[in-house]
Design a protein around this motif. Structure first.
Motif, mmCIF file in Angstrom:
data_model
loop_
_atom_site.group_PDB
_atom_site.id
_atom_site.type_symbol
_atom_site.label_atom_id
_atom_site.label_comp_id
_atom_site.label_asym_id
_atom_site.label_seq_id
_atom_site.Cartn_x
_atom_site.Cartn_y
_atom_site.Cartn_z
ATOM 1 N N SER A 95 -2.023 2.904 -7.789
ATOM 2 C CA SER A 95 -3.218 2.603 -7.015
ATOM 3 C C SER A 95 -2.767 2.554 -5.566
ATOM 4 C CB SER A 95 -3.750 1.253 -7.489
ATOM 5 O OG SER A 95 -4.454 0.642 -6.456
ATOM 6 N N PRO A 96 -3.606 2.995 -4.617
ATOM 7 C CA PRO A 96 -3.180 2.948 -3.219
ATOM 8 C C PRO A 96 -2.917 1.515 -2.748
ATOM 9 C CG PRO A 96 -5.491 3.575 -3.395
ATOM 10 C CD PRO A 96 -4.932 3.610 -4.780
ATOM 11 N N MET A 97 -3.488 0.557 -3.451
ATOM 12 C CA MET A 97 -3.177 -0.840 -3.150
ATOM 13 C C MET A 97 -2.598 -1.469 -4.412
ATOM 14 S SD MET A 97 -5.678 -3.890 -1.857
ATOM 15 C CE MET A 97 -6.380 -4.401 -3.416
ATOM 16 N N TYR A 108 0.818 -1.215 0.000
ATOM 17 C CA TYR A 108 0.000 0.000 0.000
ATOM 18 C C TYR A 108 0.851 1.264 0.000
ATOM 19 C CZ TYR A 108 -3.291 -3.540 1.497
ATOM 20 O OH TYR A 108 -4.052 -4.676 1.554
ATOM 21 N N ARG A 109 0.506 2.210 -0.824
ATOM 22 C CA ARG A 109 1.120 3.537 -0.756
ATOM 23 C C ARG A 109 0.054 4.570 -1.087
ATOM 24 N NH1 ARG A 109 7.158 2.578 -3.436
ATOM 25 N NH2 ARG A 109 7.458 0.575 -2.400
ATOM 26 N N SER A 110 0.133 5.725 -0.432
ATOM 27 C CA SER A 110 -0.954 6.692 -0.631
ATOM 28 C C SER A 110 -0.724 7.493 -1.899
ATOM 29 C CB SER A 110 -1.089 7.611 0.581
ATOM 30 O OG SER A 110 0.142 8.204 0.883
ATOM 31 N N ASP A 111 -1.014 6.863 -2.980
ATOM 32 C CA ASP A 111 -0.731 7.389 -4.296
ATOM 33 C C ASP A 111 -1.869 6.912 -5.184
ATOM 34 O OD1 ASP A 111 0.881 8.697 -6.000
ATOM 35 O OD2 ASP A 111 2.554 7.290 -5.905
ATOM 36 N N SER A 112 -2.471 7.803 -5.928
ATOM 37 C CA SER A 112 -3.581 7.334 -6.748
ATOM 38 C C SER A 112 -3.679 8.126 -8.043
ATOM 39 C CB SER A 112 -4.892 7.453 -5.964
ATOM 40 O OG SER A 112 -5.916 6.805 -6.667
#
Lengths: 786, 352
Positions: free
Chosen positions: B209-211, B200-204
């Motif tokens: 994708s956050p996942m 997971y990373r807070s990127d979209s």
């Protein structure tokens, strides 16, 4: 990190084409993300020489020129005042598109004289707003050559990895290229600097923490400067590197930051209210940066301050109060070295990303601080005038570099390559290492990432070329017996079964809306939430896969994409779980099962479709069904399979309140959750082969009236027990409630198949069996034959 | 007798023309039945003078046989006709569509992970799964990314609201690499392991994708070096993309947990808008790799003066997109049944 090729040329003497340099950089680990060639659109413009100029017969301000483009003469009508014989200018043939207007040039007649093309100004070429006359090229320019070559200064955009602060300066990039054989690293220009007088304000360290934050602080004072705009060459260079020119003082500091990875800062001395101190910030101290933003500081940050307060947040950003302005006449130029972690902590806490922070937190060169300070002061004097003081120095450069011994066989061990020692020494020297003793290398002061022999190996391999390292096959290895269980477990068999049963697999986010998470909680549930969600839609970790499946049903229903049969395997989260998560397999069916079709009638999905899914997956497991379920299930239409006291699977209709939250009112929705960690580990045991009796089976039907609440399962187990080994099969063929039965009664029709063991059943045998069944049902569950 | 013969000849043609099974039966009864003309005449043969009996007998028999044969043949013709007529009445329009079956499918990520698991397991790698809620120490510090390391920012980390422990705050793992540390601590060396799962990373945006999903491989064995790493990565990529004679490009890069570190590019070319992986003169970055950093070995409880090895990791979603030509990562997680059915896999399809 973005810079034009012309900037690189200030440090590297090379004739290698830019594409090859870019390829070389990428192969050195300095990945070139793009090469921008802004002058590429000038390809079709050529150098021409004006051969004659005569006045236009019908227009006073126009000239009729004969120009030569290297091949032939052309007649062009031009209104510029600077046309003259012998001038080298930019010529556009008919057919060329003029950048500013995007119009295609045509042969035209201007006031009765034909013009076969155009002589262009900077403005028309899109190079600047200059339109006083046509562009004048270098007299040496060769007619016929493309003008693009005069303006072409490709801009390289490098992705610099966090270990290479030195490559946040063009010189660092040039040094790597030179070490890789792409040219010669040019020496830095000599600095001739007259220094007199001292820095006017006394400076001290305020506390030990500040000294740790800023081990070395150097400054000179420059008096009598005129802060005018930078000369065009500097403005151009900065613009190409993606920076806005501001004023000469600011531009010089930005130039050194980009050129040598040497962030500097200019303070307007007018702002100083007394002696200066490098000190830790006070808790809650307020600081206004030079963009006017106000920050609240913490004691782990250090500032340069005067009696009135902070002038600059050291290593990150200057302050508004001492910013260089057009009327600034005396400045203090700072060059310092900061502890990378201290800068990182400061920048992170304030969420402030600046060019200075980016460099200092990765580690700039400490050894050349003074040298660069003087070079910058000299450049300021050159551009703005003024006189420079002697250097004031607080602290010392940190002693942080020790020589690294490189074991002779390390390269062989780590990469299977043997490189002659002379070659490794040559490479390490080229990147700035000093061989202090045989096979002992002192890393350069600008490379804080080289601290172990493995790092030196990595550097040698980087220049040797990864592609030259011979590829070896991984030795063949059989899996050990103890490793049999260590396989990737993805419930593959379950997934295949469910897909085979017509369900579509989803993969969805583990974070859900808080409102949805709340629908799937019991009083014991302890949600885990994200502290920094992307949005409130994705802020709580799911405790069930149902919200994801319901969302899929809802969305696909809106799109009218039937059927709605989905499953997913994924983690669900709760503070109470071991390692905070459990693995769950969940499925959902909604809508109709059989299609609306000429050959059959559609029917709504029901509880038993879902139960069939669960039973298919749980085959081989031993469990007990209880008609109870979590609160998000329909209380009358759901159940749980237990193994001992452990719930293994929950199935049933979703609660109408839950469905309403997903816009699925009045829609049949059934789902299940199987807790994979609750399943038994052992594989399914195979029973003995059946005895294939030649004797004929006999089937008898019964209908029993029982209490409405009696589980059918209880009645069925009565039948099995009563019939003993003679029963081969029991099937429920009818279920009835309503008149003439009493309201609390139901009738269950069952078909019992008997298998004779030794001899064919006689009428009497069957009669006995049937009577036993009826008696048992009456005794155990008070059932009456209908 | 001649009169009878003539009559029989006439009846034979009646039989041949008969179009009704009942009429045919009536004719049979009238001529060959118990009271039939031929039967009755045959009974009178005994009344004839001896010398005529034989001739008359054989003539009667011939007539009988002729009638029987004619009736039999006609009967089977009429039976066939009757069946053909009745089958014609049972006409079913074969062009009608059958009732559609519910078609289930496996997600492309499931398929891709099964393929990868098979490849790694065939190469002797054992698998370890790791938790998705991980602590800072294992996710970063033990991988040589200390608290203030700039590389930590490259991971836009999701933190969760669990109370911190001596091992730091809790977060959703940004990579599968913490499982390397877990595996070293559990199994020690020599070690050949892989781990695969959600990260997971807070990127979209369209490509983030956050996942997402990663697979991670680690080899720590006697005499293993950078050359073996190249060989292993090439083997895994060649098997996954189904290409032989694959030549990868390794570019130096930086990862805190390896040194030297390399980014690996795979060759490709475009053909009619489709990406063909494994050949061509274009390069596509697909994974990160390197020799395990001595500090990471130490955090894993191994002595770096005795052990060395390599590790590499790549995005499962990304290579699934490449292999199966799926353009938009977000559609993986969007739950659109149209996409899932079109891009998913049949449960009956075997692995390559």
């Amino acid at each position: 990190m973005k810079f034009p090729l012309s900037w690189l040329a200030r440090h590297l003497k090379t004739s290698t084409p830019v594409e090859d340099l870019a390829e070389g950089l990428t192969r050195l680990g300095l990945e070139v993300e793009s090469i921008d060639r802004p002058a590429i659109h000038l390809q079709d413009f050529v150098v021409a020489q004006i051969e004659s100029v005569s006045p236009h017969p019908n227009a006073e301000r126009l000239h009729v020129c004969q120009i030569h483009d290297g091949k032939e003469l052309h007649q062009v009508v031009c209104g510029a005042s600077n046309v003259r014989v012998g001038l080298k200018c930019v010529f556009a043939h008919p057919g060329v598109v003029i950048p500013i207007s995007q119009e295609k040039l045509r042969v035209s007649t201007i006031r009765g004289v034909e013009s076969y093309g155009m002589l262009c100004s900077d403005r028309e070429l899109g190079l600047s707003n200059e339109h006083e006359g046509i562009t004048e090229l270098n007299p040496e320019a060769q007619p016929g050559t493309s003008v693009a070559t005069f303006y072409d200064d490709p801009v390289l955009d490098l992705s610099v990895t966090p270990n290479r602060a030195d490559c946040f300066g063009v010189r660092g990039v040039a040094r790597d290229l030179a070490a890789a054989g792409f040219g010669e690293l040019l020496p830095l220009p000599a600095v001739a600097l007259q220094q007199s007088g001292n820095v006017s304000h006394k400076m001290t360290y305020g506390d030990v923490e500040a000294q740790r934050y800023c081990p070395l602080f150097c400054a000179v004072q420059i008096t009598g400067v005129t802060n005018r705009p930078s000369p065009p060459w500097l403005q151009e260079l900065l613009k190409k590197a993606g920076q806005n020119p501001i004023s000469a003082l600011v531009d010089v500091t930005n130039f050194f930051s980009l050129d040598r990875c040497r962030p500097l800062h200019c303070y307007d001395v007018r702002a100083f209210s007394g002696s200066l101190v490098v000190r830790s910030a006070a808790q809650g101290e307020s600081f206004t940066d030079l963009k006017g933003r106000v920050h609240t500081l913490s004691p782990f940050m250090s500032v340069l301050a005067d009696p009135k307060g902070a002038l600059g947040l050291l290593g990150v950003m200057g302050g508004e109060r001492s910013a260089s302005l057009p009327d600034t006449s005396t400045v203090m130029l700072e060059a310092a070295w900061f502890e990378p972690e201290a800068i990182a902590r400061t920048g992170q806490a304030l969420n402030l990303t600046t060019e200075a922070r980016m460099r200092f937190e990765r580690g700039v060169d400490d050894a050349s601080t003074l040298e660069d300070l003087k070079a910058a002061a000299a450049m300021i004097v050159e551009l703005c005038g003024g006189t420079v003081s002697t250097v004031f120095q607080l602290g010392l450069p940190p002693e942080r570099h020790t020589a690294i011994a490189l074991p002779p066989n390390l390269l062989e061990e780590r990469a299977g390559v043997s490189i002659p020692p002379e070659e490794t020494t040559r490479l390490l020297t080229a990147i700035g290492c000093v061989e202090t003793a045989p096979r002992k290398f002192l890393p350069p002061t600008w490379r804080h990432d080289l601290t172990r022999p493995e790092n030196l190996c990595g550097e040698i391999l980087r220049f040797y070329g990864f592609d030259r390292v011979e590829t070896r096959p991984l030795p063949v290895k059989a899996r050990g017996a103890d490793e049999e269980a260590a396989v990737f477990e993805d419930s593959g068999m379950f997934k295949r079964q469910l897909a085979g049963r017509g369900m579509v697999e989803l993969v969805s986010y583990v974070f859900v809306r808080p409102a949805w998470a709340e629908l799937f909680q019991t009083p014991e549930t302890q949600h885990i939430a994200l502290l920094n969600p992307i949005s409130s839609e994705f802020s709580v970790l799911r405790t069930s896969l149902f919200p994801n499946l319901l969302e899929a049903v809802m969305k696909n229903r809106r799109r009218e994409v039937a059927p709605y049969a989905f499953f997913e395997r994924g983690a669900v989260f709760d503070r109470r779980f071991e390692q905070y998560e459990r693995s769950v397999l969940s499925g959902m069916r909604s809508g109709t099962l059989a299609a609306h079709h000429w050959s059959q009638r559609a029917r709504p999905v029901d509880l038993f479709d879902i139960k069939a899914d669960v039973l298919a997956l749980l085959e081989g497991e031993t469990f007990v069904l209880r008609q109870e379920a979590p609160p998000w299930m329909h209380p009358g239409c759901s159940g749980t399979f237990f193994r001992d006291a452990t719930p293994v699977a929950v199935f049933g209709a979703l609660h109408p309140e839950v469905l309403r939250a997903f816009d699925l009112e009045e829609v049949p929705v059934f789902g299940y959750e199987i807790f994979l960690d609750a399943l038994s580990e052992k594989g399914q045991e195979r029973g003995p082969p059946p005895i294939l009796s030649a004797l004929q089976r006999v089937t008898r039907d019964f209908a029993f009236i029982v209490e409405k609440t009696l589980p059918a399962e209880t009645l069925l187990s009565c039948l099995w027990q009563a019939g003993k080994s003679a029963v081969a099969k029991v099937e429920v063929f009818d279920l009835y409630t309503g008149p003439p039965l009493e309201a609390d009664k139901k009738s269950i029709g069952v078909s019992v198949t008997f298998q004779p063991e030794k001899a064919t059943f006689s009428e009497e045998d069957l009669q006995k069996l049937s009577e036993r069944i009826v008696r048992t049902v009456a005794a155990r569950v008070k059932g009456v034959l209908r | 007798m001649e009169a009878l013969k003539q009559k029989v000849a006439q009846v034979l043609s009646e039989i041949a023309a008969c179009s009704d099974l009942k009429e045919l039966e009536a004719l049979r009864v009238a001529w060959l039945g118990k009271q039939g003309h031929v039967t009755v005449r045959a009974q009178t043969i005994g009344d004839l003078p001896l010398e005529e009996r034989k001739t008359a007998g054989s003539e009667i028999n011939r007539m009988k046989e002729a009638l029987q044969q004619a009736i039999g043949e006609r009967q089977s013709v009429l039976l066939r006709q009757r069946m053909a007529e009745s089958l014609q009445g049972e006409f079913v329009d074969c062009s009608l569509p059958p009732a559609p079956e519910l078609k289930g499918s496996l997600h492309p990520l499931t398929r891709t992970q099964q393929e990868l698991a098979k490849i790694f397991q065939d190469l002797g790698f054992r698998h370890m799964a790791g938790p998705e809620v991980e602590n800072e120490f294992l996710n970063f510090t033990a991988l040589n990314m200390p608290e203030l390391h700039p590389a930590r920012h490259m991971h836009d980390t999701f933190f969760v609201d669990l109370p911190a422990t001596p091992e730091g705050r809790f977060l959703l793992r940004t990579q599968t690499s913490p499982v390397q540390i877990r595996a070293m601590r559990t199994w020690g060396a020599p070690l050949r392991m892989f781990s695969m799962g959600s990260t997971y990373r807070s990127d979209s945006d369209a490509t983030h994708s956050p996942m997402f999903h990663q697979v991670e491989a680690l080899v720590i064995e006697e005499g293993i070096h950078f050359g073996h790493m190249k060989g292993c990565i090439t083997e895994v990529c060649a098997r996954f993309f189904g290409v032989s004679n694959l030549t990868l490009r390794l570019r130096p890069s930086f990862f805190p947990f390896t040194d030297p570190s390399a980014e690996v590019d795979i060759p490709y070319r475009k053909e009619e808008g489709k990406i063909i992986i494994g050949e061509g003169d274009q390069w596509l970055e697909i994974l990160g790799s390197g020799m395990v950093h001595p500090k990471v070995l130490e955090f894993g409880g191994l002595d770096p003066s005795k052990h060395q090895g390599f590790a590499f990791a790549f995005g499962v979603d990304r290579i699934a997109m490449l292999k199966y030509g799926l353009p938009d990562l977000r559609s993986f997680f969007d739950g659109d049944a149209r996409w899932l059915e079109a891009c998913g896999f049949s449960p009956y399809e075997s692995l390559p």
